[in-house]
Design a protein around this motif. Structure first.
Motif, PDB file in Angstrom:
ATOM      1  N   LYS A 220      -0.846   5.746  13.093  1.00  0.00           N
ATOM      2  CA  LYS A 220      -0.961   5.610  14.547  1.00  0.00           C
ATOM      3  C   LYS A 220      -0.516   4.227  15.046  1.00  0.00           C
ATOM      4  N   PRO A 221      -0.873   3.117  14.384  1.00  0.00           N
ATOM      5  CA  PRO A 221      -0.416   1.828  14.929  1.00  0.00           C
ATOM      6  C   PRO A 221       1.056   1.534  14.605  1.00  0.00           C
ATOM      7  N   ASN A 222       1.847   2.577  14.440  1.00  0.00           N
ATOM      8  CA  ASN A 222       3.304   2.461  14.348  1.00  0.00           C
ATOM      9  C   ASN A 222       3.811   1.654  13.152  1.00  0.00           C
ATOM     10  N   TRP A 223       3.492   2.131  11.998  1.00  0.00           N
ATOM     11  CA  TRP A 223       4.103   1.665  10.764  1.00  0.00           C
ATOM     12  C   TRP A 223       4.118   2.858   9.815  1.00  0.00           C
ATOM     13  N   TYR A 224       4.808   2.728   8.695  1.00  0.00           N
ATOM     14  CA  TYR A 224       4.837   3.861   7.765  1.00  0.00           C
ATOM     15  C   TYR A 224       4.745   3.357   6.337  1.00  0.00           C
ATOM     16  N   LEU A 225       4.387   4.264   5.451  1.00  0.00           N
ATOM     17  CA  LEU A 225       4.426   3.913   4.026  1.00  0.00           C
ATOM     18  C   LEU A 225       4.965   5.084   3.236  1.00  0.00           C
ATOM     19  N   THR A 226       5.473   4.755   2.051  1.00  0.00           N
ATOM     20  CA  THR A 226       5.984   5.805   1.165  1.00  0.00           C
ATOM     21  C   THR A 226       5.261   5.725  -0.173  1.00  0.00           C
TER      22      THR A 226
ATOM     23  N   HIS B  80       2.740   8.557 -15.478  1.00  0.00           N
ATOM     24  CA  HIS B  80       3.807   8.424 -14.485  1.00  0.00           C
ATOM     25  C   HIS B  80       3.779   7.030 -13.885  1.00  0.00           C
ATOM     26  N   ILE B  81       4.878   6.696 -13.225  1.00  0.00           N
ATOM     27  CA  ILE B  81       4.945   5.430 -12.502  1.00  0.00           C
ATOM     28  C   ILE B  81       4.755   5.735 -11.029  1.00  0.00           C
ATOM     29  N   PHE B  82       3.797   5.037 -10.461  1.00  0.00           N
ATOM     30  CA  PHE B  82       3.487   5.206  -9.043  1.00  0.00           C
ATOM     31  C   PHE B  82       4.062   4.016  -8.282  1.00  0.00           C
ATOM     32  N   GLU B  83       4.768   4.320  -7.209  1.00  0.00           N
ATOM     33  CA  GLU B  83       5.325   3.248  -6.382  1.00  0.00           C
ATOM     34  C   GLU B  83       4.908   3.476  -4.940  1.00  0.00           C
ATOM     35  N   THR B  84       4.590   2.408  -4.267  1.00  0.00           N
ATOM     36  CA  THR B  84       4.335   2.537  -2.836  1.00  0.00           C
ATOM     37  C   THR B  84       4.990   1.389  -2.083  1.00  0.00           C
ATOM     38  N   SER B  85       5.459   1.673  -0.895  1.00  0.00           N
ATOM     39  CA  SER B  85       6.016   0.643  -0.016  1.00  0.00           C
ATOM     40  C   SER B  85       5.353   0.772   1.342  1.00  0.00           C
ATOM     41  N   LEU B  86       4.810  -0.328   1.834  1.00  0.00           N
ATOM     42  CA  LEU B  86       4.233  -0.349   3.180  1.00  0.00           C
ATOM     43  C   LEU B  86       5.231  -1.060   4.081  1.00  0.00           C
TER      44      LEU B  86
END
Ligand code: FES
Ligand SMILES: [Fe+2]
Length: 426
Positions: free
Chosen positions: A319-325, A336-342
Motif C-alpha cells: 500500500k505505501p507504494n513500494w514492491y518486493l520480489t 533451495h536458494i531464496f532471494e528477495t529484493s525490496l
C-alpha cells in the motif's frame, strides 16, 4: 474468472475447483519428483532472472546459476541495446564462459566481448564467435557454426525472463490475466533496491507455501507486534480480502493496518519514531491510480497483494507504494536458494532513508522466522511419520501450487514413451 469477494457459500478452495481432502507432501520430500520437476517445470516455463536496471549500459551483463534448469546463463545488453541470453558455455571444449574466481558463483560486469579462460576463444555480445586461438590448426573450422547457444528471453514490465522450451508461448500470454492487471505499475521508478539471499534447507515449494498464506502470521510472528496487539490478532485469526487464480498463477490480497496503524499503541516505539515498519514507510510516494490488478477488491483496509507467477517468481505490491520480489531456486529436493529484493523509490532525505532501512531490517526478522520454520518442517515431513496434512481455506494457494506442480510433471511425463518413476501422490 476473477474472484474479488469471498464466495457467499462454500469456500475459496471449492470455488477454484480444488479438493478439500488432506494433502500429501510427497512432492516435497522425493528426489525423483524433484528430478521430474527440473524437466517438466524449470525447463518449460518462463523464469524471471532479473530486471533491466541490472543491465544499465550496452555491454552490461550478469550470469545466473540455474541449477534447477540444469544450466548457467549469461544475460547481456548487446552493443545495440538488445537484451540477450546465452547458455554460459564455450563452444570449443565446454568450459563455463563467464565466471570469476569460483565457477559456481554468479558474476556481473561490463564488457565488449566474452573471452574464454581456457584457450582464449572470443565471442561478441550477439553471440558470434569472433576469435579462435591458432585457428589454422583446426580443420575447416566454420566460425558461423560455433556461436554461443541462445536462450529465449523476453521482458515484461522491466522484468527479464528466460525460457528453455523451444515451443514456449509468448511471455505476455504466459503472464495471463494476473500479469495484465499489474501492467503500468511504476516498477521502473523503484530503483532503490535492497537484497537478501539465503540457502534454505527445505524444498522450494515449502517457502512459497509460507508466503502464500498469512494464517500463520498472528502466531509465528506474534512477537513482532506489541503484546496486547498480538493477543488481539490471535483472537481475530486471519482472513484474506481476496484470492485469485489464473492458470498456473495465483494471488492473495491482504488487509494491512500497519501503514499507518489506526492506533500508535499497536506498534513498537521504533516504528512510531520512524513512521515505518514491515509494510514500509507509512507515507509512500504518490504514484497516481493503481492498476486494476492491485487491490482487486478495492478494499479501504488493503495492505498488500502477493502474486505468484509460476513457478518461482513472487511479486508483492504494498500500500505505501513500494514492491518486493521473492525467488526460490531449487538446488536439490530439500534445499533451495531464496532471494528477495525490496524496491523503493529513492529516498529524498536522510529521514526517508532511515524509514526505508527500518522496513528492510524488519522484513529480515520476519524472513528469518519463516526460514527457520521451513527447515523444521522439512526434516519432519521427511520422517514420513505423518503422510497426510489438512489444509484450511486460507491455505488455498498452497493446494493450487502443489496441484499445479503435479499436473506439470504428469503432463510432461505423458509426452514421454517411458515415464520417469514418480513417488508423489497425484
Ligand atoms: S574451452 Fe573455451 S577456448 Fe577452449
Ligand atoms: Fe511469515
Amino acid at each position: 474468472m476473477p474472484h474479488f469477494t469471498k464466495p457467499a457459500e462454500g469456500s475459496w478452495t471449492e470455488h477454484f475447483g480444488l479438493a478439500t481432502e488432506p494433502v500429501s507432501y510427497d512432492d516435497s520430500i522425493s528426489p525423483e519428483f524433484y528430478e521430474a520437476e527440473r524437466d517438466a517445470i524449470f525447463r518449460r516455463t518462463w523464469l524471471n532472472v532479473g530486471r533491466v536496471e541490472q543491465l544499465p549500459r550496452n555491454g552490461s551483463y550478469f550470469t545466473r546459476e540455474l541449477d534447477a534448469a540444469r544450466t548457467s546463463v549469461i544475460i547481456v545488453r548487446d552493443m545495440k541495446g538488445t537484451v540477450r541470453a546465452f547458455h554460459n558455455i564455450c563452444r570449443h571444449r565446454g568450459n563455463k564462459l563467464v565466471w570469476e574466481d569460483y565457477p559456481r558463483e554468479e558474476t556481473s560486469g561490463v564488457c565488449r566481448q566474452f573471452t574464454c579462460k581456457y584457450h582464449g576463444w572470443r565471442y561478441d555480445l550477439e553471440g558470434a564467435l569472433t576469435f579462435v586461438q591458432q585457428e589454422s590448426e583446426f580443420f575447416d573450422l566454420d566460425r558461423n557454426r560455433f556461436g554461443l547457444v541462445p536462450v529465449t528471453t523476453d521482458i515484461w514490465e522491466g522484468f527479464i525472463f528466460v525460457n528453455f522450451d523451444p515451443d514456449a508461448q509468448p511471455l505476455r500470454d504466459y503472464m495471463g490475466r494476473l500479469g495484465a492487471g499489474l501492467e503500468g505499475y511504476p516498477f521502473h521508478l523503484m530503483t532503490q533496491r535492497h537484497t537478501y539471499r539465503a540457502e534454505i534447507g527445505a524444498n522450494w515449494k515449502l517457502f512459497i507455501d509460507a508466503f502464500m498464506e498469512f494464517y500463520h502470521a498472528p502466531v509465528l510472528h506474534a512477537k513482532q507486534a506489541t503484546a496486547e496487539e498480538s493477543r488481539k490478532l490471535q483472537g481475530f485469526g486471519y482472513e484474506a480480502l481476496a484470492y485469485d487464480v489464473d492458470g498456473p498463477h495465483s494471488m492473495i490480497s491482504s488487509w494491512g493496518g500497519m501503514s499507518p496503524p489506526k492506533d500508535l499503541s499497536m506498534v513498537k516505539p521504533m516504528e512510531r519514531v520512524l513512521r515505518s515498519g514491515l509494510f514500509g514507510k507509512w507515507e509512500g510516494p504518490d504514484i497516481g491510480e493503481l492498476p486494476p490488478g492491485v487491490n482487486p477488491s478495492r478494499s479501504p483496509s488493503w495492505g498488500t497483494d502477493s502474486f505468484l507467477f509460476f513457478p518461482n517468481f513472487m511479486l508483492l505490491v504494498w500500500k505505501p507504494n513500494w514492491y518486493l520480489t521473492y525467488h526460490y531456486w531449487p538446488t536439490s529436493y530439500n534445499t533451495h536458494i531464496f532471494e528477495t529484493s525490496l524496491c523503493f523509490a529513492p529516498p529524498t532525505n536522510a529521514f526517508e532513508r532511515l524509514q526505508e532501512e527500518l522496513a528492510v531490517v524488519t522484513f529480515k526478522e520476519y524472513g528469518l522466522q519463516d526460514g527457520n520454520t521451513l527447515e523444521a518442517t522439512q526434516t519432519m515431513i521427511e520422517s514420513r511419520a505423518v503422510t497426510e496434512f489438512p489444509l484450511c481455506d486460507q491455505e488455498v494457494m498452497l493446494r493450487h501450487l502443489h496441484t499445479t506442480c503435479r499436473r506439470y510433471v504428469a503432463e510432461h511425463q505423458a509426452g514421454h514413451a517411458t515415464p520417469v518413476r514418480i513417488t508423489a501422490a497425484s
